[in-house]
Design a protein around this motif. Structure first.
Motif, short mmCIF file in Angstrom:
data_model
loop_
_atom_site.label_atom_id
_atom_site.label_comp_id
_atom_site.label_asym_id
_atom_site.label_seq_id
_atom_site.Cartn_x
_atom_site.Cartn_y
_atom_site.Cartn_z
N TYR A 51 0.69 -1.59 0.00
CA TYR A 51 -0.35 -0.36 0.12
C TYR A 51 1.04 1.48 0.28
O TYR A 51 2.15 0.81 1.07
CB TYR A 51 -0.58 -0.27 1.28
CG TYR A 51 -1.69 -1.23 0.91
CD1 TYR A 51 -2.88 -1.05 0.24
CD2 TYR A 51 -1.91 -1.78 2.25
CE1 TYR A 51 -4.08 -2.49 0.23
CE2 TYR A 51 -2.90 -3.10 2.64
CZ TYR A 51 -3.67 -3.37 1.42
OH TYR A 51 -4.68 -4.16 1.26
N TYR A 125 -6.51 -8.52 6.68
CA TYR A 125 -5.67 -8.88 5.62
C TYR A 125 -4.46 -9.56 6.05
O TYR A 125 -4.59 -10.49 5.45
CB TYR A 125 -4.34 -7.21 5.99
CG TYR A 125 -3.45 -7.67 5.48
CD1 TYR A 125 -3.29 -7.09 3.70
CD2 TYR A 125 -2.17 -7.86 5.25
CE1 TYR A 125 -2.18 -7.02 2.80
CE2 TYR A 125 -0.91 -8.03 4.19
CZ TYR A 125 -1.00 -7.46 3.40
OH TYR A 125 0.34 -7.71 2.97
N TYR A 381 -11.10 -1.24 3.34
CA TYR A 381 -11.79 -2.02 3.44
C TYR A 381 -11.98 -2.15 1.52
O TYR A 381 -12.17 -2.60 0.79
CB TYR A 381 -12.94 -3.11 4.16
CG TYR A 381 -12.61 -3.43 5.53
CD1 TYR A 381 -11.40 -3.77 5.66
CD2 TYR A 381 -13.73 -3.64 6.03
CE1 TYR A 381 -10.92 -4.21 6.47
CE2 TYR A 381 -13.21 -4.54 7.33
CZ TYR A 381 -11.74 -4.67 7.64
OH TYR A 381 -11.89 -5.17 8.49
N ARG A 383 -10.36 0.16 -0.18
CA ARG A 383 -9.47 -0.18 -0.77
C ARG A 383 -9.18 -0.90 -1.73
O ARG A 383 -8.88 -1.13 -2.89
CB ARG A 383 -7.76 0.62 -0.27
CG ARG A 383 -7.08 0.93 -0.96
CD ARG A 383 -5.62 1.56 0.66
NE ARG A 383 -5.49 0.34 1.61
CZ ARG A 383 -4.78 0.85 2.53
NH1 ARG A 383 -4.10 1.69 2.80
NH2 ARG A 383 -4.99 -0.09 3.79
N ASP A 384 -9.86 -2.20 -1.20
CA ASP A 384 -9.13 -3.72 -2.09
C ASP A 384 -11.06 -3.73 -2.47
O ASP A 384 -11.22 -5.41 -2.86
CB ASP A 384 -9.51 -5.21 -0.83
CG ASP A 384 -7.69 -4.38 -0.23
OD1 ASP A 384 -6.79 -3.69 -0.86
OD2 ASP A 384 -7.77 -4.54 0.86
N CYS A 386 -14.07 -4.04 -1.37
CA CYS A 386 -15.04 -5.05 -1.16
C CYS A 386 -16.40 -3.95 -0.89
O CYS A 386 -17.84 -4.71 -0.90
CB CYS A 386 -14.29 -4.94 0.56
SG CYS A 386 -13.02 -5.85 0.90
N PRO A 531 -6.94 -8.80 0.36
CA PRO A 531 -6.67 -7.61 0.10
C PRO A 531 -5.67 -7.22 -1.58
O PRO A 531 -5.38 -8.62 -1.78
CB PRO A 531 -5.59 -7.79 0.84
CG PRO A 531 -5.80 -8.70 2.01
CD PRO A 531 -6.58 -9.83 1.05
N LYS A 532 -5.40 -6.27 -1.56
CA LYS A 532 -4.69 -6.76 -3.42
C LYS A 532 -4.15 -4.33 -3.32
O LYS A 532 -4.67 -4.15 -2.83
CB LYS A 532 -5.30 -6.06 -4.01
CG LYS A 532 -6.74 -5.26 -4.82
CD LYS A 532 -7.54 -5.83 -6.08
CE LYS A 532 -8.45 -4.00 -5.87
NZ LYS A 532 -9.55 -4.08 -6.54
N SER A 533 -3.22 -5.07 -3.64
CA SER A 533 -2.12 -3.66 -3.76
C SER A 533 -2.19 -2.82 -4.59
O SER A 533 -3.22 -2.81 -5.82
CB SER A 533 -1.03 -4.62 -4.36
OG SER A 533 0.26 -2.50 -4.81
N ASN A 534 -2.62 -0.97 -3.61
CA ASN A 534 -2.96 -0.18 -4.44
C ASN A 534 -1.18 0.78 -5.39
O ASN A 534 -1.63 2.09 -5.66
CB ASN A 534 -3.39 1.22 -4.08
CG ASN A 534 -2.81 1.59 -2.45
OD1 ASN A 534 -1.49 0.95 -2.75
ND2 ASN A 534 -3.32 1.83 -1.83
#
Length: 574
Positions: A51, A125, A381, A383-384, A386, A531-534
């Motif tokens: 992140y 996470y 959340y 940010r991913d 959800c 979770p995924k990277s931004n």
């Protein structure tokens, strides 16, 4: 002032994710992150977790503890939950002592996970990283933890503001026995408190930190003042015409079962008051991205909050047990707030007003702190992706550098939840038990994974439990497994059970969770992988002959430096 030495001394360096002592969504992929500015330990860990560093790290250990202690809000929490403890088995402090064994174990396990995954969405996470990596079980468990923890957050501020509103109006009834608040008045006042909380929670991080420091200091001071008032101002012999100033030990520790269940079950049911009153200790986890020295200060703040809250809360319950006169009179009080009725049994008129006023102010600070923590969870959340409309909730306001949209999105949901007021006291009371069960389930899933499938590969942070990690984790899981069904049991049974006395926790918690599970099975399982990277591709450009951060060049904490919040590099410490 905290001082932090940058890990990367000049732009144009790379961070080798696999050489940082972090297990993340970028691990074991040979990822090297390009940085164009000096990066300290906190930002390096944040990048390694996948992140961007989007918030200013303006929370110290003390200010982080202050937010969590404000969320804990012992004085208003004990006041708001008297009917979940005192009105179940009497005023005995025994439930508090025993319940704290389980609550403390959960807090310690949570702190260890926070040190390893210091992100605002840490529980969700961590669950994905600790779950089996084969198949989709990790994504499903992460989804479940995320939604359960979110339910905790969005019910926190509404339940507290509802309790605060009831206390304010009960004080008016105490002054004027002819006045009885309508449901509309309770809702209107609760609504107003939610709006004020939202405005304050939309301020810049530094201002929020200052506000919560003031709130937490006030909370601790007011708790002490009321504590002293109950002891020194005790006038129950005159007010209630009793023979002694204090109850005997036998009276204070006696169990007075007021449910339709056996004493053992009722005793466990009374733990709800302790669990809800202590539920704010996870707040530092959600502020990790705004906390300096997060891998140490976040878990320390969790432990400090749970430890101090447990001790002080028990002491307060001890005083109540030795001064309370008539539990049955409190259970059938006409004021609408058992705590005010209890104060009226013990203190003179003016002291009742003073103690209630201090409790109300503490409750206000508590509701605002809950709003802050909730907005950070919603942001993390979103940010991913959800949630529906995640693109709105994950935006950071360019003026305040805080997730303002997430604050007001949560506020909207909160004022809608408060409509349960019109369904009756039992229905709106479900906000309290829902918060307890939702928190426990979201806490315990990653703890369970840590002591089972991930036991041999869990990458511990600098704050950890060492050899005690697994035993404490087992106690935590056992306690939650025991309490989850207990929290769903109504106080009445058989012919005494009706719609008004039903425990609505099952509907209010498991209803939304069932919907989220159905959504996952029908749709989200196709696109939600956890979770995924931004970080976009520009962060991972290949750079030959560049300077890498090796294990020895990472910032570490010397024993003396860690105690003083001073970060030094390992090269410097040798």
């Amino acid at each position: 002032m905290l001082r932090f030495s940058p890990i990367v001394s000049r732009a144009g360096s790379q961070i080798d994710v696999d050489q940082l002592h972090i297990h993340s969504i970028l691990s074991n992929q040979g990822k090297k992150i390009v940085v164009d500015h000096d990066v300290d330990q906190d930002e390096a860990v944040m990048l390694a977790l996948g992140y961007k560093q989007e918030f200013k790290r303006e929370f110290s250990l003390f200010s982080t503890f202050c937010v969590s202690f404000a969320v804990l809000g012992l004085l208003p929490s004990i006041a708001s939950t008297m009917n979940y403890g005192t009105l179940v088995v009497g005023a005995s402090p025994l439930p508090w002592i025993i319940a704290m064994i389980g609550v403390g174990s959960v807090a310690l396990s949570l702190a260890e996970i926070a040190s390893a995954y210091p992100t605002s969405g840490g529980l969700y996470y961590a669950t994905k990283q600790l779950a089996p990596q084969e198949g989709s079980i990790g994504a499903f468990l992460s989804w479940t933890v995320g939604w359960s923890n979110w339910i905790v957050q969005i019910t926190g501020a509404p339940s507290i503001d509802y309790g605060c509103a009831c206390m304010i109006l009960a004080l008016r009834t105490y002054q004027n026995s002819d006045y009885s608040p309508s449901k509309g008045e309770i809702y209107g006042l609760s609504f107003g408190l939610m709006i004020i909380d939202s405005f304050i929670s939309s301020m810049p991080t530094k201002w929020i930190a200052w506000f919560n420091e003031a709130g937490s200091i006030s909370n601790m001071a007011f708790l002490f003042v009321v504590f002293v008032m109950l002891l020194a101002g005790n006038d129950r012999m005159h007010i209630m015409d009793v023979d002694t100033k204090f109850n005997t030990a036998g009276q204070a520790f006696a169990i007075d079962n007021q449910t339709d269940w056996p004493n053992g079950v009722a005793f466990l049911m009374s733990f709800l008051g302790v669990i809800w009153a202590m539920s704010g200790y996870d707040s530092p986890f959600h502020l990790a991205e705004e906390t300096a020295n997060a891998q140490l200060f976040t878990p320390r703040a969790i432990v400090m909050t749970a430890g101090s809250g447990g001790i002080i809360g028990w002491a307060f319950m001890f005083v109540i047990a030795f001064t309370i006169v008539d539990v049955n009179a409190i259970a059938t009080d006409s004021l609408g707030q058992p705590f005010i009725t209890y104060l009226a049994q013990v203190l003179p008129h003016n002291m009742v007003l003073a103690a209630a006023a201090l409790t109300i102010i503490s409750s206000f600070f508590m509701g605002q702190a809950c709003m802050v923590a909730a907005s950070r969870v919603t942001y993390a959340y979103s940010r991913d992706d959800c949630f529906p409309l995640s693109f709105l909730w994950k935006q950071v306001n360019p003026i305040t550098d805080t997730p303002v949209n997430a604050v007001w999105g949560n506020s909207l949901i909160g004022v809608l939840l408060l409509l349960l007021i019109f369904a009756g006291e039992v229905a709106v009371g479900a906000l309290f038990s829902v918060g307890a069960i939702a928190a426990f389930i979201s806490f315990i899933i990653p703890v369970f994974l840590k002591i089972t499938v991930a036991h041999n590969h869990f990458t511990r942070g600098p704050w950890n439990l060492g050899k005690l990690s697994r035993p404490i984790g087992i106690v935590s899981v056992a306690f939650v497994a025991l309490m989850t069904p207990i929290l769903c049991i109504p106080y009445s049974k058989g012919s005494d059970l009706d719609v008004l006395s039903m425990n609505w926790t099952v509907a209010v918690y498991f209803g939304p969770m069932s919907i989220s599970t159905l959504w996952y099975l029908v749709s989200a399982r196709k696109w939600f992988k956890g979770p995924k990277s931004n970080l976009d591709e520009s962060y991972f450009q290949s750079m030959d002959n560049s300077e890498y951060i090796s294990g020895l060049e990472q910032a570490v904490y010397s024993k003396e430096g860690a105690e003083n919040g001073v970060e030094v590099s390992e090269k410097q410490s040798r």
